[in-house]
Write an enzyme that holds these catalytic residues in place. Sequence first.
Site, PDB file in Angstrom:
ATOM      1  N   HIS A   1     -47.685 -14.345 -34.259  1.00  0.00           N
ATOM      2  CA  HIS A   1     -47.043 -15.612 -33.870  1.00  0.00           C
ATOM      3  C   HIS A   1     -45.867 -15.272 -32.965  1.00  0.00           C
ATOM      4  O   HIS A   1     -45.199 -14.256 -33.172  1.00  0.00           O
ATOM      5  CB  HIS A   1     -46.504 -16.359 -35.103  1.00  0.00           C
ATOM      6  CG  HIS A   1     -45.543 -17.456 -34.724  1.00  0.00           C
ATOM      7  ND1 HIS A   1     -45.970 -18.718 -34.380  1.00  0.00           N
ATOM      8  CD2 HIS A   1     -44.187 -17.460 -34.582  1.00  0.00           C
ATOM      9  CE1 HIS A   1     -44.905 -19.454 -34.040  1.00  0.00           C
ATOM     10  NE2 HIS A   1     -43.824 -18.722 -34.159  1.00  0.00           N
TER      11      HIS A   1
ATOM     12  N   GLU B 253     -36.743 -21.032 -35.548  1.00  0.00           N
ATOM     13  CA  GLU B 253     -37.614 -20.109 -36.279  1.00  0.00           C
ATOM     14  C   GLU B 253     -36.859 -18.857 -36.730  1.00  0.00           C
ATOM     15  O   GLU B 253     -37.122 -18.329 -37.814  1.00  0.00           O
ATOM     16  CB  GLU B 253     -38.825 -19.740 -35.411  1.00  0.00           C
ATOM     17  CG  GLU B 253     -39.761 -20.927 -35.215  1.00  0.00           C
ATOM     18  CD  GLU B 253     -40.952 -20.633 -34.314  1.00  0.00           C
ATOM     19  OE1 GLU B 253     -41.761 -21.544 -34.107  1.00  0.00           O
ATOM     20  OE2 GLU B 253     -41.075 -19.494 -33.817  1.00  0.00           O
TER      21      GLU B 253
ATOM     22  N   ARG C 277     -53.478  -9.834 -28.736  1.00  0.00           N
ATOM     23  CA  ARG C 277     -54.598 -10.629 -29.255  1.00  0.00           C
ATOM     24  C   ARG C 277     -55.937 -10.140 -28.706  1.00  0.00           C
ATOM     25  O   ARG C 277     -56.943 -10.161 -29.421  1.00  0.00           O
ATOM     26  CB  ARG C 277     -54.355 -12.115 -28.966  1.00  0.00           C
ATOM     27  CG  ARG C 277     -53.339 -12.700 -29.967  1.00  0.00           C
ATOM     28  CD  ARG C 277     -52.838 -14.049 -29.548  1.00  0.00           C
ATOM     29  NE  ARG C 277     -52.154 -14.757 -30.630  1.00  0.00           N
ATOM     30  CZ  ARG C 277     -51.480 -15.887 -30.437  1.00  0.00           C
ATOM     31  NH1 ARG C 277     -51.381 -16.427 -29.245  1.00  0.00           N
ATOM     32  NH2 ARG C 277     -50.891 -16.481 -31.468  1.00  0.00           N
TER      33      ARG C 277
ATOM     34  N   PHE D 157     -56.755 -27.964 -38.262  1.00  0.00           N
ATOM     35  CA  PHE D 157     -56.761 -26.595 -38.773  1.00  0.00           C
ATOM     36  C   PHE D 157     -55.553 -26.279 -39.646  1.00  0.00           C
ATOM     37  O   PHE D 157     -55.402 -25.146 -40.109  1.00  0.00           O
ATOM     38  CB  PHE D 157     -56.839 -25.599 -37.605  1.00  0.00           C
ATOM     39  CG  PHE D 157     -55.739 -25.758 -36.580  1.00  0.00           C
ATOM     40  CD1 PHE D 157     -54.484 -25.210 -36.785  1.00  0.00           C
ATOM     41  CD2 PHE D 157     -55.972 -26.458 -35.403  1.00  0.00           C
ATOM     42  CE1 PHE D 157     -53.468 -25.358 -35.851  1.00  0.00           C
ATOM     43  CE2 PHE D 157     -54.966 -26.615 -34.454  1.00  0.00           C
ATOM     44  CZ  PHE D 157     -53.699 -26.064 -34.687  1.00  0.00           C
TER      45      PHE D 157
ATOM     46  N   THR E 277     -53.834 -17.822 -27.291  1.00  0.00           N
ATOM     47  CA  THR E 277     -54.082 -18.176 -28.698  1.00  0.00           C
ATOM     48  C   THR E 277     -55.497 -17.783 -29.125  1.00  0.00           C
ATOM     49  O   THR E 277     -55.694 -17.194 -30.186  1.00  0.00           O
ATOM     50  CB  THR E 277     -53.896 -19.698 -28.895  1.00  0.00           C
ATOM     51  OG1 THR E 277     -52.604 -20.067 -28.393  1.00  0.00           O
ATOM     52  CG2 THR E 277     -54.014 -20.082 -30.359  1.00  0.00           C
TER      53      THR E 277
ATOM     54  N   TYR F  18     -45.039 -24.114 -40.309  1.00  0.00           N
ATOM     55  CA  TYR F  18     -46.008 -24.658 -39.341  1.00  0.00           C
ATOM     56  C   TYR F  18     -46.087 -26.188 -39.396  1.00  0.00           C
ATOM     57  O   TYR F  18     -47.087 -26.767 -38.964  1.00  0.00           O
ATOM     58  CB  TYR F  18     -47.384 -24.043 -39.575  1.00  0.00           C
ATOM     59  CG  TYR F  18     -47.590 -22.716 -38.857  1.00  0.00           C
ATOM     60  CD1 TYR F  18     -47.565 -22.647 -37.461  1.00  0.00           C
ATOM     61  CD2 TYR F  18     -47.825 -21.537 -39.553  1.00  0.00           C
ATOM     62  CE1 TYR F  18     -47.763 -21.452 -36.786  1.00  0.00           C
ATOM     63  CE2 TYR F  18     -48.033 -20.328 -38.882  1.00  0.00           C
ATOM     64  CZ  TYR F  18     -48.001 -20.301 -37.499  1.00  0.00           C
ATOM     65  OH  TYR F  18     -48.208 -19.119 -36.824  1.00  0.00           O
TER      66      TYR F  18
ATOM     67  N   ARG G 113     -44.699 -13.910 -25.338  1.00  0.00           N
ATOM     68  CA  ARG G 113     -45.935 -14.689 -25.225  1.00  0.00           C
ATOM     69  C   ARG G 113     -46.944 -13.953 -24.327  1.00  0.00           C
ATOM     70  O   ARG G 113     -48.145 -13.994 -24.571  1.00  0.00           O
ATOM     71  CB  ARG G 113     -45.653 -16.093 -24.653  1.00  0.00           C
ATOM     72  CG  ARG G 113     -44.771 -16.994 -25.510  1.00  0.00           C
ATOM     73  CD  ARG G 113     -45.396 -17.494 -26.781  1.00  0.00           C
ATOM     74  NE  ARG G 113     -46.702 -18.063 -26.615  1.00  0.00           N
ATOM     75  CZ  ARG G 113     -47.332 -18.773 -27.562  1.00  0.00           C
ATOM     76  NH1 ARG G 113     -46.740 -19.013 -28.740  1.00  0.00           N
ATOM     77  NH2 ARG G 113     -48.528 -19.236 -27.357  1.00  0.00           N
TER      78      ARG G 113
ATOM     79  N   LYS H  63     -49.175 -11.243 -38.409  1.00  0.00           N
ATOM     80  CA  LYS H  63     -49.877 -12.092 -39.375  1.00  0.00           C
ATOM     81  C   LYS H  63     -50.708 -11.268 -40.371  1.00  0.00           C
ATOM     82  O   LYS H  63     -50.964 -10.080 -40.160  1.00  0.00           O
ATOM     83  CB  LYS H  63     -50.771 -13.078 -38.607  1.00  0.00           C
ATOM     84  CG  LYS H  63     -49.973 -14.105 -37.776  1.00  0.00           C
ATOM     85  CD  LYS H  63     -50.918 -15.114 -37.132  1.00  0.00           C
ATOM     86  CE  LYS H  63     -50.140 -16.166 -36.345  1.00  0.00           C
ATOM     87  NZ  LYS H  63     -51.052 -17.188 -35.740  1.00  0.00           N
TER      88      LYS H  63
ATOM     89  N   ASN I 263     -55.325 -14.492 -35.538  1.00  0.00           N
ATOM     90  CA  ASN I 263     -55.030 -13.961 -34.208  1.00  0.00           C
ATOM     91  C   ASN I 263     -53.792 -13.057 -34.180  1.00  0.00           C
ATOM     92  O   ASN I 263     -53.127 -12.932 -33.162  1.00  0.00           O
ATOM     93  CB  ASN I 263     -54.964 -15.097 -33.176  1.00  0.00           C
ATOM     94  CG  ASN I 263     -53.873 -16.098 -33.482  1.00  0.00           C
ATOM     95  OD1 ASN I 263     -53.120 -15.934 -34.437  1.00  0.00           O
ATOM     96  ND2 ASN I 263     -53.762 -17.126 -32.665  1.00  0.00           N
TER      97      ASN I 263
HETATM   98  P1  DAT Z   1     -49.878 -20.075 -30.682  1.00  0.00           P
HETATM   99  O1  DAT Z   1     -49.911 -19.287 -31.975  1.00  0.00           O
HETATM  100  O2  DAT Z   1     -50.526 -19.321 -29.554  1.00  0.00           O
HETATM  101  O3  DAT Z   1     -48.517 -20.581 -30.334  1.00  0.00           O
HETATM  102  P2  DAT Z   1     -50.500 -22.801 -31.524  1.00  0.00           P
HETATM  103  O4  DAT Z   1     -49.030 -22.982 -31.731  1.00  0.00           O
HETATM  104  O5  DAT Z   1     -51.219 -23.809 -30.699  1.00  0.00           O
HETATM  105  O6  DAT Z   1     -50.831 -21.359 -30.907  1.00  0.00           O
HETATM  106  O7  DAT Z   1     -51.231 -22.762 -32.945  1.00  0.00           O
HETATM  107  C1  DAT Z   1     -50.648 -22.091 -34.032  1.00  0.00           C
HETATM  108  C2  DAT Z   1     -51.721 -21.289 -34.727  1.00  0.00           C
HETATM  109  O8  DAT Z   1     -52.679 -22.172 -35.302  1.00  0.00           O
HETATM  110  C3  DAT Z   1     -52.540 -20.369 -33.819  1.00  0.00           C
HETATM  111  O9  DAT Z   1     -51.914 -19.125 -33.595  1.00  0.00           O
HETATM  112  C4  DAT Z   1     -53.808 -20.232 -34.591  1.00  0.00           C
HETATM  113  C5  DAT Z   1     -53.980 -21.583 -35.249  1.00  0.00           C
HETATM  114  N1  DAT Z   1     -54.844 -22.451 -34.437  1.00  0.00           N
HETATM  115  C6  DAT Z   1     -54.514 -23.108 -33.305  1.00  0.00           C
HETATM  116  N2  DAT Z   1     -55.543 -23.807 -32.817  1.00  0.00           N
HETATM  117  C7  DAT Z   1     -56.569 -23.591 -33.687  1.00  0.00           C
HETATM  118  C8  DAT Z   1     -57.927 -24.030 -33.755  1.00  0.00           C
HETATM  119  N3  DAT Z   1     -58.433 -24.847 -32.828  1.00  0.00           N
HETATM  120  N4  DAT Z   1     -58.671 -23.592 -34.781  1.00  0.00           N
HETATM  121  C9  DAT Z   1     -58.170 -22.768 -35.739  1.00  0.00           C
HETATM  122  N5  DAT Z   1     -56.895 -22.315 -35.732  1.00  0.00           N
HETATM  123  C10 DAT Z   1     -56.115 -22.719 -34.723  1.00  0.00           C
HETATM  124 MG    MG Z   2     -47.288 -21.963 -31.268  1.00  0.00          MG
END
Ligand code: DAT
Ligand code: MG
Length: 140
Positions: free
Chosen positions: A117, A128, A104, A59, A93, A51, A87, A11, A114
């Site tokens: 992805h 994807e 991370r 968010f 996350t 996304y 993962r 990222k 973070n």
């Molecule tokens: P991951 O990237 O671990 O699969 P996710 O699919 O739940 O997590 O979310 C996608 C991305 O969105 C994540 O990497 C960072 C952002 N994100 C998720 N939850 C968030 C939150 N509560 N506040 C801010 N950003 C968030």
């Molecule tokens: Mg995800």
Amino acid sequence: MAIERTLSIIKPDATRRNLTGKIAAKFEEAGLRIVASKRIHLSPAQAGKFYEVHKDRPFYGELVEFMASEPVVVQVLEGENAIAKNREVMGATNPANADEGTIRKEFALSMGENSVHGSDAADTAKEEIAFFFSGLELVG
Ligand code: DAT
Ligand code: MG
């Protein structure tokens, strides 16, 4: 265990800090082979589409803006159990909850910024990978 492919994105927070090589090394050390790789700058529309699954989350706007803010490096990782293994290497996350030694834990700045992805299941990995790469670009 099956040989799988998964989609990884390094990222903007990580490309900006010159962490591309260090993060790619973590994948390779875990036995994941980088079978495709490119550096791109997503438009807000492209980031929004990628996304889309999160479009109703609070968010989403911030996430899309961040992902389109600077270049990313998109990669296809291949190996045994690659989806779950990636993962694991990524960590939780929220970096505050990530295990020692994970990407991370080591590099992420916050829940939003973070560093990486990774696809979360076989069907999303397939979608994807196809979002970013044609079959010809995957060189096992
Ligand atoms: P991951 O990237 O671990 O699969 P996710 O699919 O739940 O997590 O979310 C996608 C991305 O969105 C994540 O990497 C960072 C952002 N994100 C998720 N939850 C968030 C939150 N509560 N506040 C801010 N950003 C968030
Ligand atoms: Mg995800």
